[in-house]
Scaffold this active site. Sequence first.
Site, PDB file in Angstrom:
ATOM      1  N   ASN A  99       1.105   4.679   1.688  1.00  0.00           N
ATOM      2  CA  ASN A  99       0.627   5.199   2.972  1.00  0.00           C
ATOM      3  C   ASN A  99       0.743   6.718   3.034  1.00  0.00           C
ATOM      4  O   ASN A  99       1.775   7.283   2.659  1.00  0.00           O
ATOM      5  CB  ASN A  99       1.447   4.585   4.112  1.00  0.00           C
ATOM      6  CG  ASN A  99       1.335   3.078   4.142  1.00  0.00           C
ATOM      7  OD1 ASN A  99       0.320   2.533   4.546  1.00  0.00           O
ATOM      8  ND2 ASN A  99       2.379   2.408   3.704  1.00  0.00           N
ATOM      9  N   THR A 144       0.820  -1.209   0.000  1.00  0.00           N
ATOM     10  CA  THR A 144       0.000   0.000   0.000  1.00  0.00           C
ATOM     11  C   THR A 144       0.852   1.257   0.000  1.00  0.00           C
ATOM     12  O   THR A 144       1.973   1.269   0.504  1.00  0.00           O
ATOM     13  CB  THR A 144      -0.930   0.032   1.233  1.00  0.00           C
ATOM     14  OG1 THR A 144      -0.141  -0.039   2.421  1.00  0.00           O
ATOM     15  CG2 THR A 144      -1.917  -1.117   1.192  1.00  0.00           C
ATOM     16  N   GLU A 161      -4.301   4.223   3.436  1.00  0.00           N
ATOM     17  CA  GLU A 161      -3.444   3.261   2.753  1.00  0.00           C
ATOM     18  C   GLU A 161      -4.131   2.808   1.470  1.00  0.00           C
ATOM     19  O   GLU A 161      -5.223   2.241   1.519  1.00  0.00           O
ATOM     20  CB  GLU A 161      -3.145   2.055   3.651  1.00  0.00           C
ATOM     21  CG  GLU A 161      -2.465   2.417   4.959  1.00  0.00           C
ATOM     22  CD  GLU A 161      -2.114   1.199   5.797  1.00  0.00           C
ATOM     23  OE1 GLU A 161      -2.170   0.075   5.250  1.00  0.00           O
ATOM     24  OE2 GLU A 161      -1.795   1.357   6.983  1.00  0.00           O
TER      25      GLU A 161
END
Length: 338
Positions: free
Chosen positions: A211, A209, A269
């Site tokens: 972030n 992900t 995320e």
Amino acid sequence: MDIWYGIDSIPGDFGPTAVTIGVFDGVHRGHQQLINNAVSFARAKELRTVMVTFDPHPVAVFLPERAPLSVVTFERRLQLAEEMGIDAVLVIDFTKELVGTTPQHYVEDLIVGKLHARHVVVGENFTFGAGASGTADAMVEFGKTHGFSVDVVPLLDDAGVRICSTNIRANLAKGEISKANWALGRHFSVTGPVVRGAGRGGKELGFPTANQYFPDSVAIPADGVYAGWFILEPAEAPVEGNMDHGVAYAAAISVGTNPTFGDEERSIESFVLDRDADLYGHVATVKFVDHLRDMVKFNSVEELLDAMAADVAKAREVLAEDAKARGWEKDEYFLQEG
């Protein structure tokens, strides 16, 4: 578009104007009525259009404990104003200007003297001058005296719902993204740098992900999982991987503290579907399309992985419909069919 910070920075040779005044803290559909009205009038009369706005928010100055969360950043507010055809934005700091100014002085010095207004557009709940003693009706009367027309725009109610920043914040707090987007007239979005998180998304879960963290003053949606678009902002540095700047990439987005792993800091995320790139240090905009599910604490990593796979599948469906509804061309976004 010109940006003037402070009344004294207004150039004397800017020419006659059509002016709209407000905080414009969401630039939602109600605010857009005011801006469009001023721009249309100015173009018809060959005037320049000026948006007068305030930074910081007046409430943050007088009642800091009640300062509202930011629906759009100040920079985004300016960008939206330019996209809508505003020629110049006057940014007024309440801590330095207008405090104690009478409505009459406000009009004579700013509206007439500095901005040379021929037309003024305000909302029906507009107030100005010391103690908010001036009203929209008072502005109409000042216009008659000083030779400018005034359009008082009613507050926007649509399907029995008041379009206002307060309601948008409430919808975001409940995770009701579709309602917030409807009131905004666009996707709710946040923009910020991609930073390193816990690192478990790719290593442990197979769902890497991007972030992002935001200050408490910024409104973000309630904890949960959403479908949305992930867009890398223009930059000189190239992207390492198979992503480009300016393209809307399909994403499943998690907002919250990740309760399964006991994380405490709230983050956004974004798992970008079907792409692989090193995004650290790049600035990205996340556009929220719809809520998929609430945040849940799972009993095992296996349960979490099953839920994440379902989130991705649902996100594909939601985003395919969104791209179609918006009439996007294929080179504007990337969504691989599942």
